[in-house]
Design a protein around this motif. Structure first.
Motif, PDB file in Angstrom:
ATOM      1  N   LEU A 123     -13.714  73.801 -45.332  1.00  0.00           N
ATOM      2  CA  LEU A 123     -14.853  73.607 -46.235  1.00  0.00           C
ATOM      3  C   LEU A 123     -14.440  73.083 -47.601  1.00  0.00           C
ATOM      4  CD1 LEU A 123     -17.938  74.013 -46.533  1.00  0.00           C
ATOM      5  CD2 LEU A 123     -17.456  76.311 -47.404  1.00  0.00           C
ATOM      6  N   PHE A 124     -13.379  73.644 -48.158  1.00  0.00           N
ATOM      7  CA  PHE A 124     -12.979  73.286 -49.525  1.00  0.00           C
ATOM      8  C   PHE A 124     -11.851  72.257 -49.577  1.00  0.00           C
ATOM      9  CE2 PHE A 124     -14.863  77.576 -49.994  1.00  0.00           C
ATOM     10  CZ  PHE A 124     -15.909  77.225 -50.837  1.00  0.00           C
ATOM     11  N   HIS A 125     -11.246  71.943 -48.442  1.00  0.00           N
ATOM     12  CA  HIS A 125     -10.256  70.859 -48.335  1.00  0.00           C
ATOM     13  C   HIS A 125      -9.137  70.991 -49.365  1.00  0.00           C
ATOM     14  CE1 HIS A 125     -13.181  69.201 -45.616  1.00  0.00           C
ATOM     15  NE2 HIS A 125     -14.083  69.064 -46.573  1.00  0.00           N
ATOM     16  N   GLN A 126      -8.593  72.205 -49.471  1.00  0.00           N
ATOM     17  CA  GLN A 126      -7.484  72.443 -50.396  1.00  0.00           C
ATOM     18  C   GLN A 126      -6.130  72.048 -49.809  1.00  0.00           C
ATOM     19  OE1 GLN A 126      -8.008  73.892 -53.765  1.00  0.00           O
ATOM     20  NE2 GLN A 126      -9.863  72.877 -53.020  1.00  0.00           N
ATOM     21  N   GLY A 127      -6.101  71.767 -48.543  1.00  0.00           N
ATOM     22  CA  GLY A 127      -4.881  71.372 -47.853  1.00  0.00           C
ATOM     23  C   GLY A 127      -5.142  71.370 -46.360  1.00  0.00           C
ATOM     24  N   ASP A 128      -4.192  70.812 -45.598  1.00  0.00           N
ATOM     25  CA  ASP A 128      -4.361  70.791 -44.153  1.00  0.00           C
ATOM     26  C   ASP A 128      -3.864  72.104 -43.553  1.00  0.00           C
ATOM     27  OD1 ASP A 128      -1.581  70.618 -44.158  1.00  0.00           O
ATOM     28  OD2 ASP A 128      -1.537  68.487 -43.604  1.00  0.00           O
ATOM     29  N   TRP A 129      -3.819  72.176 -42.215  1.00  0.00           N
ATOM     30  CA  TRP A 129      -3.421  73.415 -41.557  1.00  0.00           C
ATOM     31  C   TRP A 129      -1.976  73.778 -41.875  1.00  0.00           C
ATOM     32  CZ3 TRP A 129      -7.444  75.980 -40.506  1.00  0.00           C
ATOM     33  CH2 TRP A 129      -8.580  75.392 -39.942  1.00  0.00           C
ATOM     34  N   THR A 130      -1.135  72.778 -42.027  1.00  0.00           N
ATOM     35  CA  THR A 130       0.260  73.053 -42.391  1.00  0.00           C
ATOM     36  C   THR A 130       0.335  73.682 -43.783  1.00  0.00           C
ATOM     37  OG1 THR A 130       1.057  71.242 -41.002  1.00  0.00           O
ATOM     38  CG2 THR A 130       2.536  72.025 -42.732  1.00  0.00           C
ATOM     39  N   ASP A 131      -0.462  73.162 -44.718  1.00  0.00           N
ATOM     40  CA  ASP A 131      -0.489  73.729 -46.070  1.00  0.00           C
ATOM     41  C   ASP A 131      -1.017  75.158 -46.051  1.00  0.00           C
ATOM     42  OD1 ASP A 131       0.383  71.267 -47.182  1.00  0.00           O
ATOM     43  OD2 ASP A 131      -1.684  70.525 -47.189  1.00  0.00           O
ATOM     44  N   LEU A 132      -2.073  75.383 -45.271  1.00  0.00           N
ATOM     45  CA  LEU A 132      -2.637  76.744 -45.186  1.00  0.00           C
ATOM     46  C   LEU A 132      -1.610  77.704 -44.597  1.00  0.00           C
ATOM     47  CD1 LEU A 132      -6.167  77.777 -43.996  1.00  0.00           C
ATOM     48  CD2 LEU A 132      -4.162  78.896 -43.052  1.00  0.00           C
ATOM     49  N   PHE A 133      -0.928  77.274 -43.550  1.00  0.00           N
ATOM     50  CA  PHE A 133       0.065  78.145 -42.931  1.00  0.00           C
ATOM     51  C   PHE A 133       1.183  78.473 -43.913  1.00  0.00           C
ATOM     52  CE2 PHE A 133       3.279  79.661 -40.116  1.00  0.00           C
ATOM     53  CZ  PHE A 133       2.580  80.241 -39.070  1.00  0.00           C
ATOM     54  N   ALA A 134       1.626  77.473 -44.675  1.00  0.00           N
ATOM     55  CA  ALA A 134       2.689  77.712 -45.661  1.00  0.00           C
ATOM     56  C   ALA A 134       2.234  78.714 -46.717  1.00  0.00           C
ATOM     57  CB  ALA A 134       3.095  76.397 -46.309  1.00  0.00           C
ATOM     58  N   LEU A 135       0.967  78.632 -47.121  1.00  0.00           N
ATOM     59  CA  LEU A 135       0.429  79.574 -48.101  1.00  0.00           C
ATOM     60  C   LEU A 135       0.481  81.004 -47.568  1.00  0.00           C
ATOM     61  CD1 LEU A 135      -1.168  80.403 -50.644  1.00  0.00           C
ATOM     62  CD2 LEU A 135      -3.248  79.657 -49.466  1.00  0.00           C
ATOM     63  N   VAL A 136       0.044  81.198 -46.320  1.00  0.00           N
ATOM     64  CA  VAL A 136       0.051  82.540 -45.740  1.00  0.00           C
ATOM     65  C   VAL A 136       1.479  83.051 -45.585  1.00  0.00           C
ATOM     66  CG1 VAL A 136      -0.534  83.895 -43.690  1.00  0.00           C
ATOM     67  CG2 VAL A 136      -2.158  82.211 -44.574  1.00  0.00           C
ATOM     68  N   ARG A 137       2.378  82.199 -45.139  1.00  0.00           N
ATOM     69  CA  ARG A 137       3.764  82.623 -44.929  1.00  0.00           C
ATOM     70  C   ARG A 137       4.447  82.983 -46.241  1.00  0.00           C
ATOM     71  NH1 ARG A 137       5.511  78.316 -42.611  1.00  0.00           N
ATOM     72  NH2 ARG A 137       6.496  77.410 -44.453  1.00  0.00           N
ATOM     73  N   GLN A 138       4.190  82.208 -47.293  1.00  0.00           N
ATOM     74  CA  GLN A 138       4.904  82.402 -48.553  1.00  0.00           C
ATOM     75  C   GLN A 138       4.247  83.440 -49.463  1.00  0.00           C
ATOM     76  OE1 GLN A 138       5.102  78.429 -50.157  1.00  0.00           O
ATOM     77  NE2 GLN A 138       6.206  77.645 -48.370  1.00  0.00           N
ATOM     78  N   GLU A 139       2.900  83.456 -49.497  1.00  0.00           N
ATOM     79  CA  GLU A 139       2.198  84.332 -50.438  1.00  0.00           C
ATOM     80  C   GLU A 139       1.455  85.471 -49.772  1.00  0.00           C
ATOM     81  OE1 GLU A 139      -0.189  82.293 -53.297  1.00  0.00           O
ATOM     82  OE2 GLU A 139       1.208  80.613 -53.502  1.00  0.00           O
ATOM     83  N   GLY A 140       1.281  85.384 -48.454  1.00  0.00           N
ATOM     84  CA  GLY A 140       0.616  86.453 -47.737  1.00  0.00           C
ATOM     85  C   GLY A 140      -0.844  86.139 -47.426  1.00  0.00           C
TER      86      GLY A 140
END
Length: 263
Positions: A207-224
């Motif tokens: 919805l907000f297009h802050q990044g693709d799935w790879t970016d989202l996955f990296a966010l969860v892995r690095q920041e939780g």
């Protein structure tokens, strides 16, 4: 093995309708995850005396048990068994033929030393990350592919699209919809990490297009997982305050659930 589970209700006046679990067999050989995103019923009811959280707890509990206790049963068959078990629990008191009988979208994953199996039904998302960092989304895109104009009418959706050919499918009271899910398996060495997302959490990308799935996955892995949900909430509040360019007619805050498993 690192696992993380975060589920945040979208509206303090309503119960969270999502369900999530991680099952780790006592043998230490593999595990499973379950994520359900309950479908909010219409205001005039859905022919059932039970709430959506009651339904997702029953269905999710059955799936958690079956995916662990029956490791040789395919995930689609486990889903069919869980739907049948849940339907039986309220068939005598409720109208299970109602198009809005309690229902949910589904993500299942189960891993062993040999493979990682998956199942996705409707608009939740499963992300598979390889050891070299590539991220592959597993999606059921039937709902996303429907014309937006058709989805504006609840009568059209319930009468011609919901759990019907040419429309989209959810886990409700009919076990046969399990055969409509997106399923597959990949060799275990090809998957290092999994993440399952309800559509409320996936808003960061969808919805907000802050990044693709790879970016989202990296966010969860690095920041939780909590960081992803908090970022989604900030984006929702900002969009709501400035004209709802992204949200338009959608809920300001949807239930948001993330399940992460570093295998």
């Amino acid at each position: 093995m690192r696992t993380e589970l975060v589920s945040d209700g979208g509206d303090p006046a309503r119960p969270n309708e999502d369900f999530a679990s991680i099952g780790l067999p006592a043998s230490g050989q593999g595990g499973s995850l379950v994520l359900l995103d309950g479908v909010t019923p219409p205001r005039d009811g859905a022919g059932c005396r039970h709430s959506v959280p009651w339904f997702t707890a029953r269905l999710g509990g059955a799936l958690t048990e079956l995916t662990v206790s029956l490791p040789d049963v395919p995930l689609a068959e486990a889903l069919a068994l869980a739907i049948a078990r849940t339907a039986e629990a309220h068939a005598e008191t409720c109208d299970l033929s109602h198009p809005r009988t309690p229902q949910a979208t589904v993500v299942l994953a189960r891993w062993s030393p040999e493979s990682v199996e998956y199942l996705v039904l409707c608009d939740a998302t499963l992300l598979l990350a390889s050891p070299d960092g590539r991220v592959a989304p597993v999606r059921d895109d039937r709902l996303a592919g429907l014309p937006r104009a058709l989805l504006r009418s609840a009568d059209v959706v319930d009468g011609t699209l919901r759990n019907k050919e040419g429309g989209f499918f959810t886990a409700a009271a009919d076990p046969s919809v399990a055969a409509r899910a997106v399923t597959g398996a990949v060799p275990r060495p090809e998957v290092a990490t999994l993440a399952a997302l309800s559509d409320g959490a996936a808003r960061w990308t969808e919805l907000f297009h802050q990044g693709d799935w790879t970016d989202l996955f990296a966010l969860v892995r690095q920041e939780g997982a909590r960081s992803l949900v908090e970022r989604v909430r900030r984006l929702e509040r900002a969009d709501d305050a400035t004209g709802r360019a992204r949200l338009t007619r959608a809920k300001t805050h949807d239930d948001a659930t993330v399940v992460y498993a570093d295998l």
